[in-house]
Design a protein around this motif. Structure first.
Motif, PDB file in Angstrom:
ATOM      1  N   GLY A  96       4.274 -16.178   3.873  1.00 49.60           N
ATOM      2  CA  GLY A  96       3.198 -17.143   3.708  1.00 49.60           C
ATOM      3  C   GLY A  96       1.890 -16.523   3.238  1.00 49.60           C
ATOM      4  N   PHE A  97       1.751 -15.210   3.350  1.00 44.56           N
ATOM      5  CA  PHE A  97       0.526 -14.533   2.937  1.00 44.56           C
ATOM      6  C   PHE A  97       0.566 -14.105   1.472  1.00 44.56           C
ATOM      7  CE2 PHE A  97       0.257 -14.039   7.508  1.00 44.56           C
ATOM      8  CZ  PHE A  97      -1.092 -14.182   7.758  1.00 44.56           C
ATOM      9  N   PHE A  98       1.770 -13.913   0.944  1.00 49.75           N
ATOM     10  CA  PHE A  98       1.907 -13.367  -0.403  1.00 49.75           C
ATOM     11  C   PHE A  98       2.932 -14.163  -1.207  1.00 49.75           C
ATOM     12  CE2 PHE A  98       1.326  -9.902   2.725  1.00 49.75           C
ATOM     13  CZ  PHE A  98       0.040  -9.500   2.373  1.00 49.75           C
ATOM     14  N   ASP A  99       2.750 -14.142  -2.518  1.00 49.32           N
ATOM     15  CA  ASP A  99       3.732 -14.755  -3.419  1.00 49.32           C
ATOM     16  C   ASP A  99       4.846 -13.736  -3.637  1.00 49.32           C
ATOM     17  OD1 ASP A  99       5.216 -16.053  -5.305  1.00 49.32           O
ATOM     18  OD2 ASP A  99       3.643 -16.101  -6.839  1.00 49.32           O
ATOM     19  N   VAL A 100       5.886 -13.834  -2.804  1.00 54.07           N
ATOM     20  CA  VAL A 100       6.957 -12.845  -2.820  1.00 54.07           C
ATOM     21  C   VAL A 100       7.690 -12.819  -4.154  1.00 54.07           C
ATOM     22  CG1 VAL A 100       9.080 -12.106  -1.659  1.00 54.07           C
ATOM     23  CG2 VAL A 100       7.222 -13.079  -0.327  1.00 54.07           C
ATOM     24  N   SER A 101       7.728 -13.951  -4.866  1.00 54.43           N
ATOM     25  CA  SER A 101       8.443 -14.011  -6.149  1.00 54.43           C
ATOM     26  C   SER A 101       7.748 -13.203  -7.238  1.00 54.43           C
ATOM     27  CB  SER A 101       8.585 -15.467  -6.600  1.00 54.43           C
ATOM     28  OG  SER A 101       7.301 -16.042  -6.828  1.00 54.43           O
ATOM     29  N   ALA A 102       6.434 -12.984  -7.088  1.00 58.20           N
ATOM     30  CA  ALA A 102       5.680 -12.267  -8.126  1.00 58.20           C
ATOM     31  C   ALA A 102       5.252 -10.873  -7.676  1.00 58.20           C
ATOM     32  CB  ALA A 102       4.440 -13.079  -8.515  1.00 58.20           C
ATOM     33  N   ILE A 103       5.827 -10.412  -6.579  1.00 58.94           N
ATOM     34  CA  ILE A 103       5.378  -9.159  -5.986  1.00 58.94           C
ATOM     35  C   ILE A 103       5.882  -7.955  -6.784  1.00 58.94           C
ATOM     36  CG2 ILE A 103       7.159  -8.396  -4.347  1.00 58.94           C
ATOM     37  CD1 ILE A 103       4.917  -8.752  -2.188  1.00 58.94           C
ATOM     38  N   THR A 104       5.064  -6.907  -6.851  1.00 56.27           N
ATOM     39  CA  THR A 104       5.415  -5.695  -7.589  1.00 56.27           C
ATOM     40  C   THR A 104       5.616  -4.535  -6.618  1.00 56.27           C
ATOM     41  OG1 THR A 104       3.092  -5.029  -7.857  1.00 56.27           O
ATOM     42  CG2 THR A 104       4.028  -6.480  -9.554  1.00 56.27           C
ATOM     43  N   LYS A 105       6.094  -3.408  -7.130  1.00 60.80           N
ATOM     44  CA  LYS A 105       6.305  -2.234  -6.275  1.00 60.80           C
ATOM     45  C   LYS A 105       5.019  -1.746  -5.610  1.00 60.80           C
ATOM     46  CE  LYS A 105      10.539  -0.534  -8.467  1.00 60.80           C
ATOM     47  NZ  LYS A 105      11.188   0.566  -9.214  1.00 60.80           N
ATOM     48  N   PRO A 106       3.895  -1.660  -6.359  1.00 61.94           N
ATOM     49  CA  PRO A 106       2.647  -1.278  -5.684  1.00 61.94           C
ATOM     50  C   PRO A 106       2.243  -2.264  -4.582  1.00 61.94           C
ATOM     51  CG  PRO A 106       2.412  -1.037  -8.050  1.00 61.94           C
ATOM     52  CD  PRO A 106       3.717  -1.717  -7.825  1.00 61.94           C
ATOM     53  N   ASP A 107       2.526  -3.554  -4.797  1.00 64.83           N
ATOM     54  CA  ASP A 107       2.252  -4.559  -3.760  1.00 64.83           C
ATOM     55  C   ASP A 107       3.065  -4.268  -2.505  1.00 64.83           C
ATOM     56  OD1 ASP A 107       0.573  -5.960  -5.473  1.00 64.83           O
ATOM     57  OD2 ASP A 107       2.200  -7.198  -6.244  1.00 64.83           O
ATOM     58  N   ILE A 108       4.347  -3.958  -2.705  1.00 63.98           N
ATOM     59  CA  ILE A 108       5.237  -3.667  -1.567  1.00 63.98           C
ATOM     60  C   ILE A 108       4.719  -2.465  -0.792  1.00 63.98           C
ATOM     61  CG2 ILE A 108       7.561  -2.920  -0.911  1.00 63.98           C
ATOM     62  CD1 ILE A 108       8.633  -4.548  -3.261  1.00 63.98           C
ATOM     63  N   VAL A 109       4.296  -1.430  -1.530  1.00 69.42           N
ATOM     64  CA  VAL A 109       3.758  -0.229  -0.884  1.00 69.42           C
ATOM     65  C   VAL A 109       2.520  -0.575  -0.065  1.00 69.42           C
ATOM     66  CG1 VAL A 109       2.660   2.011  -1.295  1.00 69.42           C
ATOM     67  CG2 VAL A 109       4.684   1.356  -2.608  1.00 69.42           C
ATOM     68  N   ALA A 110       1.625  -1.389  -0.634  1.00 70.00           N
ATOM     69  CA  ALA A 110       0.393  -1.770   0.064  1.00 70.00           C
ATOM     70  C   ALA A 110       0.696  -2.588   1.315  1.00 70.00           C
ATOM     71  CB  ALA A 110      -0.519  -2.560  -0.876  1.00 70.00           C
ATOM     72  N   ILE A 111       1.620  -3.549   1.205  1.00 72.67           N
ATOM     73  CA  ILE A 111       1.968  -4.406   2.347  1.00 72.67           C
ATOM     74  C   ILE A 111       2.618  -3.592   3.453  1.00 72.67           C
ATOM     75  CG2 ILE A 111       3.442  -6.316   3.094  1.00 72.67           C
ATOM     76  CD1 ILE A 111       3.022  -7.516   0.267  1.00 72.67           C
ATOM     77  N   VAL A 112       3.542  -2.717   3.077  1.00 77.13           N
ATOM     78  CA  VAL A 112       4.214  -1.883   4.077  1.00 77.13           C
ATOM     79  C   VAL A 112       3.218  -0.929   4.733  1.00 77.13           C
ATOM     80  CG1 VAL A 112       5.952  -0.076   4.421  1.00 77.13           C
ATOM     81  CG2 VAL A 112       6.497  -2.071   3.023  1.00 77.13           C
ATOM     82  N   PHE A 113       2.288  -0.381   3.944  1.00 77.13           N
ATOM     83  CA  PHE A 113       1.273   0.515   4.502  1.00 77.13           C
ATOM     84  C   PHE A 113       0.437  -0.191   5.560  1.00 77.13           C
ATOM     85  CE2 PHE A 113      -3.098   2.114   4.524  1.00 77.13           C
ATOM     86  CZ  PHE A 113      -2.879   3.428   4.905  1.00 77.13           C
ATOM     87  N   VAL A 114      -0.016  -1.403   5.245  1.00 80.91           N
ATOM     88  CA  VAL A 114      -0.805  -2.186   6.213  1.00 80.91           C
ATOM     89  C   VAL A 114       0.044  -2.527   7.436  1.00 80.91           C
ATOM     90  CG1 VAL A 114      -2.003  -4.380   6.591  1.00 80.91           C
ATOM     91  CG2 VAL A 114      -2.362  -3.118   4.470  1.00 80.91           C
ATOM     92  N   SER A 115       1.328  -2.857   7.194  1.00 75.77           N
ATOM     93  CA  SER A 115       2.238  -3.202   8.292  1.00 75.77           C
ATOM     94  C   SER A 115       2.448  -2.031   9.242  1.00 75.77           C
ATOM     95  CB  SER A 115       3.596  -3.660   7.733  1.00 75.77           C
ATOM     96  OG  SER A 115       3.457  -4.798   6.915  1.00 75.77           O
ATOM     97  N   ILE A 116       2.336  -0.818   8.710  1.00 73.43           N
ATOM     98  CA  ILE A 116       2.468   0.390   9.533  1.00 73.43           C
ATOM     99  C   ILE A 116       1.149   0.714  10.226  1.00 73.43           C
ATOM    100  CG2 ILE A 116       2.812   2.888   9.468  1.00 73.43           C
ATOM    101  CD1 ILE A 116       4.720   2.430   7.102  1.00 73.43           C
ATOM    102  N   ALA A 117       0.051   0.699   9.445  1.00 78.69           N
ATOM    103  CA  ALA A 117      -1.231   1.215   9.918  1.00 78.69           C
ATOM    104  C   ALA A 117      -1.798   0.427  11.094  1.00 78.69           C
ATOM    105  CB  ALA A 117      -2.238   1.234   8.767  1.00 78.69           C
ATOM    106  N   VAL A 118      -1.818  -0.898  10.985  1.00 78.47           N
ATOM    107  CA  VAL A 118      -2.458  -1.704  12.043  1.00 78.47           C
ATOM    108  C   VAL A 118      -1.755  -1.538  13.392  1.00 78.47           C
ATOM    109  CG1 VAL A 118      -3.050  -4.045  12.791  1.00 78.47           C
ATOM    110  CG2 VAL A 118      -3.431  -3.362  10.409  1.00 78.47           C
ATOM    111  N   PRO A 119      -0.417  -1.734  13.476  1.00 80.82           N
ATOM    112  CA  PRO A 119       0.245  -1.540  14.776  1.00 80.82           C
ATOM    113  C   PRO A 119       0.205  -0.088  15.261  1.00 80.82           C
ATOM    114  CG  PRO A 119       1.646  -2.783  13.270  1.00 80.82           C
ATOM    115  CD  PRO A 119       0.520  -2.228  12.476  1.00 80.82           C
ATOM    116  N   LEU A 120       0.315   0.873  14.336  1.00 85.67           N
ATOM    117  CA  LEU A 120       0.344   2.284  14.738  1.00 85.67           C
ATOM    118  C   LEU A 120      -0.971   2.687  15.389  1.00 85.67           C
ATOM    119  CD1 LEU A 120       1.703   5.053  14.850  1.00 85.67           C
ATOM    120  CD2 LEU A 120       0.829   5.485  12.535  1.00 85.67           C
ATOM    121  N   PHE A 121      -2.088   2.383  14.733  1.00 91.85           N
ATOM    122  CA  PHE A 121      -3.388   2.745  15.305  1.00 91.85           C
ATOM    123  C   PHE A 121      -3.648   1.971  16.596  1.00 91.85           C
ATOM    124  CE2 PHE A 121      -4.401   4.152  10.869  1.00 91.85           C
ATOM    125  CZ  PHE A 121      -4.639   5.482  11.188  1.00 91.85           C
ATOM    126  N   GLY A 122      -3.195   0.720  16.630  1.00 90.35           N
ATOM    127  CA  GLY A 122      -3.338  -0.058  17.854  1.00 90.35           C
ATOM    128  C   GLY A 122      -2.534   0.540  18.997  1.00 90.35           C
TER     129      GLY A 122
END
Length: 206
Positions: free
Chosen positions: A138-164
């Motif tokens: 719901g946050f992103f247009d998955v149909s138009a997503i690119t490899k750099p987008d995937i890297v950015a999303i996964v990075f955020v998905s790791i960083a926020v919970p990890l630091f928390g």
């Protein structure tokens, strides 16, 4: 890159809310922090990272693609979840009168044990599964997503919970040290005693 910083910021905020909602990861992290301090807790936080990589990737790539490649994938995943939760539930019931740290796999000493506990907790965490599979698209247009987008999303998905998780582990470790330090306890008791006497004197003169 099609994903905007605003979208990533909104997603980060949602991840923060997810982190602040107590769940199995919190229970495991608190258990290890109380039993062995930060040293015992940080490997668990790293284990959780694997799930925080896996679930966003599964959500982005699409469950439909996975099921087209592996016909029985969802059925197997569903029954694995059933077994995990039944075992966890029965364990909690059978050890209902025991303290959090006694006879618990979550608090088993060792870095590898902590890492494995983190992987197990995040892969079986229904809160994380529902979030990544149901909310992330719901946050992103998955149909138009690119490899750099995937890297950015996964990075955020790791960083926020990890630091928390690391922050929570450090906080609990400091509180644990405070409560087990004779010097700290003496200072706390002295301060509390002075304040209580002060309250008593205020009551006496008013």
């Amino acid at each position: 890159m099609t994903v905007t910083l605003f979208e990533l910021s909104l997603y980060s905020g949602a991840l923060l809310i997810l982190f602040l909602t107590p769940g199995p990861v919190w229970v495991a992290l608190i258990a290890r922090s109380l039993s062995g301090g930060f040293h015992a807790a940080w490997p668990l936080a790293l284990g959780v990272v694997l799930g925080d990589i896996l679930w966003p990737l599964v959500a982005i790539l699409g469950v439909s693609w996975i099921t087209s490649e592996f016909d029985n994938f969802m059925s197997v995943l569903r029954w694995v979840a059933v077994v995990v939760f039944v075992v966890m539930g029965w364990t909690l019931i059978s050890n209902a009168d025991k303290s959090l740290g006694s006879d618990s796999r979550l608090t088993r000493p060792g870095m590898w044990a902590g890492f494995v506990a983190g992987v197990a907790v995040i892969l079986g965490n229904p809160k994380a599964i529902l979030f990544y599979m149901g909310v992330l698209p719901g946050f992103f247009d998955v149909s138009a997503i690119t490899k750099p987008d995937i890297v950015a999303i996964v990075f955020v998905s790791i960083a926020v919970p990890l630091f928390g998780n690391l922050g929570l582990a450090i906080f609990i470790d400091r509180a644990r040290r405070l409560l087990t330090s004779q010097t700290a306890l003496r200072r706390i008791n002295l301060s509390a005693g002075v304040m209580l006497i002060g309250v008593g004197l205020v009551i006496a003169v008013t």
